[in-house]
Write a protein that holds these residues in place. Structure first.
Motif, short mmCIF file in Angstrom:
data_model
loop_
_atom_site.label_atom_id
_atom_site.label_comp_id
_atom_site.label_asym_id
_atom_site.label_seq_id
_atom_site.Cartn_x
_atom_site.Cartn_y
_atom_site.Cartn_z
N PRO A 13 40.20 40.79 37.62
CA PRO A 13 41.59 40.31 37.63
C PRO A 13 41.90 39.33 36.50
O PRO A 13 43.08 39.08 36.21
CB PRO A 13 41.72 39.64 39.01
N VAL A 14 40.88 38.74 35.86
CA VAL A 14 41.14 37.81 34.77
C VAL A 14 41.26 38.53 33.43
O VAL A 14 41.53 37.90 32.40
CB VAL A 14 40.02 36.75 34.68
N SER A 15 41.07 39.83 33.42
CA SER A 15 41.21 40.59 32.18
C SER A 15 42.68 40.67 31.79
O SER A 15 43.58 40.62 32.64
CB SER A 15 40.64 42.00 32.35
N SER A 16 42.90 40.79 30.49
CA SER A 16 44.28 40.87 30.00
C SER A 16 44.90 42.20 30.41
O SER A 16 44.21 43.20 30.62
CB SER A 16 44.30 40.74 28.48
N ILE A 17 46.21 42.22 30.49
CA ILE A 17 46.94 43.42 30.92
C ILE A 17 47.95 43.77 29.84
O ILE A 17 48.75 42.94 29.41
CB ILE A 17 47.65 43.18 32.26
N ASP A 18 47.91 45.01 29.40
CA ASP A 18 48.86 45.52 28.43
C ASP A 18 50.04 46.14 29.19
O ASP A 18 49.85 47.09 29.95
CB ASP A 18 48.18 46.58 27.56
N PRO A 19 51.25 45.61 29.03
CA PRO A 19 52.40 46.14 29.79
C PRO A 19 52.61 47.63 29.60
O PRO A 19 53.00 48.33 30.54
CB PRO A 19 53.57 45.32 29.25
N SER A 20 52.36 48.14 28.39
CA SER A 20 52.57 49.57 28.17
C SER A 20 51.58 50.41 28.97
O SER A 20 51.91 51.50 29.44
CB SER A 20 52.44 49.89 26.68
N VAL A 21 50.36 49.89 29.15
CA VAL A 21 49.38 50.60 29.97
C VAL A 21 49.78 50.57 31.44
O VAL A 21 49.65 51.57 32.15
CB VAL A 21 47.97 49.98 29.78
N VAL A 22 50.31 49.44 31.88
CA VAL A 22 50.77 49.33 33.28
C VAL A 22 51.89 50.34 33.54
O VAL A 22 51.89 51.04 34.56
CB VAL A 22 51.23 47.89 33.58
N VAL A 23 52.85 50.41 32.63
CA VAL A 23 53.96 51.35 32.79
C VAL A 23 53.42 52.79 32.85
O VAL A 23 53.86 53.61 33.68
CB VAL A 23 54.97 51.19 31.64
N THR A 24 52.47 53.09 31.97
CA THR A 24 51.87 54.43 31.96
C THR A 24 51.23 54.76 33.30
O THR A 24 51.44 55.85 33.86
CB THR A 24 50.82 54.53 30.85
N ASN A 25 50.45 53.83 33.82
CA ASN A 25 49.75 54.08 35.08
C ASN A 25 50.71 54.17 36.26
O ASN A 25 50.48 54.94 37.20
CB ASN A 25 48.71 52.98 35.32
N VAL A 26 51.78 53.39 36.25
CA VAL A 26 52.78 53.49 37.33
C VAL A 26 53.45 54.86 37.30
O VAL A 26 53.64 55.50 38.35
CB VAL A 26 53.81 52.36 37.20
N LEU A 27 53.81 55.33 36.11
CA LEU A 27 54.43 56.66 36.01
C LEU A 27 53.47 57.76 36.46
O LEU A 27 53.86 58.69 37.19
CB LEU A 27 54.88 56.90 34.56
N LEU A 28 52.22 57.65 36.04
CA LEU A 28 51.22 58.63 36.50
C LEU A 28 51.05 58.59 38.01
O LEU A 28 50.91 59.63 38.66
CB LEU A 28 49.88 58.36 35.80
N ALA A 29 51.06 57.37 38.58
CA ALA A 29 50.90 57.23 40.02
C ALA A 29 52.06 57.88 40.77
O ALA A 29 51.85 58.55 41.80
CB ALA A 29 50.80 55.75 40.39
N ILE A 30 53.26 57.72 40.28
CA ILE A 30 54.43 58.34 40.93
C ILE A 30 54.33 59.86 40.88
O ILE A 30 54.60 60.56 41.87
CB ILE A 30 55.73 57.84 40.28
N LEU A 31 53.94 60.39 39.70
CA LEU A 31 53.79 61.84 39.57
C LEU A 31 52.71 62.36 40.52
O LEU A 31 52.88 63.41 41.17
CB LEU A 31 53.44 62.20 38.13
N LEU A 32 51.60 61.64 40.61
CA LEU A 32 50.53 62.05 41.51
C LEU A 32 50.99 61.99 42.97
O LEU A 32 50.65 62.88 43.78
CB LEU A 32 49.31 61.15 41.32
N ALA A 33 51.75 60.96 43.32
CA ALA A 33 52.23 60.84 44.69
C ALA A 33 53.13 62.01 45.06
O ALA A 33 53.01 62.59 46.16
CB ALA A 33 52.98 59.51 44.86
#
Length: 596
Positions: free
Chosen positions: A281-301
């Motif tokens: 959880p202390v690792s840095s987060i790239d917002p573009s990667v987060v958006v990508t994973n959220v979109l993939l998660a919605i498609l998978l759902a």
């Protein structure tokens, strides 16, 4: 130019005289000596054929023709010349001029392309190398910005050469060129000197990867290192600046000579595979990667919801036929249950049922831990670290596999209901299959699945429809709690690994349990409320992607990750399987109707 034109006129004039003499009423005698062109000057040097030279030869040949033809003396008219000799001499001159002009375009272009004359840029210096890197910075403000955080991660390069080098435009990346850090213009590294770049400059998350590369401006490789994640404030460093082998035990030395002192290591657990492949959880987060994973998660759902429900409806309406198809599996599971029942009956007769349950649980978790330990490519059963890894995996899968059942049982008892938690020996096959699939496919960190028990015989219909939702929420809660606790044990590798494994097992279990298929929590939640199901499935999937499957890939580059490729293939295969089963069972219905 004038010489060429005059020569051409002379050639045409001489040719006309030859034709006139050949076609006249009397033949004109020409001796063999007179028709032979005079030899060219010997002083003329031999030169390679070119357009200019061939044109010059052509002109000179034509210029020699008039002296041969013009002197027509009457003294030779008495001696007739046979047409044979005249026609022989005449075409000789004609062919000579014609063949010379024909060869002109062929020989002109041959020697023109010369690659040797093109200047080449000097090669990039081979004296610039990676020298040291600190993936997890915790105890010191290395970049002097007044804050101690992940931006203090750094990478150091070194110049082994005897002269300074311009490294403007060179790049540093973690394997993805689209996320590379480009060294600024006018960056000079002196002889036998260092350059250090911090995360607030590079934007490279060294704690979330295992690969670092130094690239020339044209993208070719200058140097690279494949490394493992270490405890906080420990470095990978060359034992000798620029040339030594990579070591793990040196004290961090940014902009200074490497390995002047040895670091104190407080842990003996040296199996970092899961700490490298599960994002902290202390690792840095790239917002573009987060958006990508959220979109993939919605498609998978959406895909899993539709096709999973399709399969579930088909199975429920053909339970007897599906049971026949699964006959061999049911037989194996039944044998496992019979073996366990004999032991349960013996322990119950001794009034030690609780002890029997505990013994079976320990044995099953030991087996699960041993099988799942093979997810780590460096696992060895006969080492102390290997045994500690088995314990960590057994505890993590045991806790996650039972937390939902214990929560449901506690709620039932509080409401005056009842239920029984029984061992599910058949889940052994799930553990074996998921481990084999992970190793064969190469998915990282692997599938950490396997619930050892489950609640049965629920005697409270009023709360039964909520038990699936409560079970999933309890699993997610424990998983996230373990994730946030993991950094607190950063100095102890085993405890840090244990909490990360609890988190990984919890998120993966939630992902698979949320599938809307019989015998899983997802079916009950899907039937209870589809919106709640969609939100929970998308949330767990996004966390799964962000922390394990795709921590670095943004948008299209995410599909360069082997994990995402494997996930895509698996999802497509699942959808095709659901469609195939539905179509197959529909055909059975049509055949049965036709038979009737």
């Amino acid at each position: 130019m004038r010489k060429s034109i005059s020569g051409l006129i002379a050639f045409i004039f001489g040719l006309g005289l030859i034709l006139f003499s050949a076609l006249g009423e009397q033949a004109i005698p020409v001796s063999a000596q007179r028709i032979t062109p005079p030899p060219r000057p010997t002083s003329r040097p031999q030169q390679p054929p070119s357009l200019n030279h061939i044109q010059l030869d052509f002109v000179e040949s034509a210029a020699f023709l008039p002296p041969v033809i013009v002197p027509l003396t009457p003294t030779n008219t008495a001696t007739p010349v046979s047409p044979t000799r005249t026609s022989t001499a005449t075409p000789t001159q004609t062919r000579t001029a014609t063949s010379t002009a024909t060869a002109t375009p062929t020989r002109t272009n041959t020697p023109s392309p010369t690659a040797t004359a093109t200047p080449t840029n000097p090669p990039f210096p081979s004296t610039i190398v990676l020298n040291e890197l600190l993936p997890n910075a915790k105890a010191k403000d290395w970049n002097n910005d007044g804050v101690t955080n992940a931006d203090d991660q750094w990478v150091e390069i070194y110049n082994t050469g005897a002269t300074a080098s311009d490294v403007s435009g060179w790049k540093i990346d973690t394997g993805d060129k689209t996320l590379a850090f480009t060294l600024p213009a006018s960056t000079i590294i002196a002889s036998h000197s260092y350059l250090v770049f911090y995360k607030n400059q590079t934007k490279l998350a060294l704690d979330a990867t295992s690969h670092l590369r130094l690239l020339h401006p044209d993208g070719s490789m200058a140097d690279a290192i494949q490394y493992t994640q270490l405890d906080d404030d420990r470095v990978h460093a060359r034992s000798v600046d620029g040339t030594g082998t990579w070591r793990l035990g040196c004290v961090p030395s940014a902009n200074a000579r490497n390995c002047q002192a040895e670091a104190n290591v407080t842990t003996s657990f040296a199996m970092p595979y899961f700490r490298q492949t599960i994002v902290s959880p202390v690792s840095s987060i790239d917002p573009s990667v987060v958006v990508t994973n959220v979109l993939l998660a919605i498609l998978l759902a959406l895909a899993m919801g539709f096709f999973g429900n399709l399969l579930n409806d088909a199975i429920e309406s053909h339970e007897e036929h599906v049971a026949q198809l699964l006959g061999p599996v049911n037989t194996a599971v039944t044998r496992f249950k019979q073996a366990g029942s004999s032991f349960d009956n013996w322990m119950s007769a001794s009034r030690l049922a609780w002890l029997g349950f505990a013994i079976k649980l320990v044995v099953i978790l030991a087996i699960y831990g041993t099988i799942l330990a093979y997810l780590d490519p460096s696992f060895s059963f006969i080492t102390q670290d290997g045994l500690m890894l088995i314990v960590a995996l057994g505890l993590s899968t045991g806790l996650i596999g039972m937390v939902d059942d214990l929560t449901s049982y506690a709620i039932l008892r509080a409401r005056g209901g009842d239920g029984v938690i029984r061992m599910h020996s058949g889940n052994f096959f799930i553990v074996v299959f998921s481990t084999l699939f992970s190793r064969v496919s190469g998915i990282v960190p692997g599938l950490i699945l396997g619930s050892p028990a489950g609640i049965e015989d629920v005697q409270d219909p009023g709360v039964g429809k909520y038990l699936d939702l409560l079970g999933i929420l309890s699993t997610i809660t424990v998983a996230l709690l373990a994730w946030f606790l993991a950094p607190l044990f950063g100095s102890d590798a085993w405890f840090n690994t244990l909490f990360l494994l609890i988190f990984a097992a919890g998120i993966q279990t939630t992902f698979f349990e949320m599938l809307p298929i019989s015998y899983l929590h997802g079916k009950g939640i899907f039937q209870f409320n589809r919106i709640i199901w969609l939100v929970l499935f998308a949330l767990s999937t996004a966390i799964f992607l962000q922390t394990m499957l795709n921590p670095n890939g943004a948008f299209i580059s995410a599909f360069n990750s082997p994990n995402i490729v494997i996930l895509s293939i698996t999802v497509i295969a699942f959808c095709l399987f659901c469609t195939g089963m539905w179509f197959y069972l529909q055909q059975l219905d049509k055949k049965s109707v036709a038979t009737e």
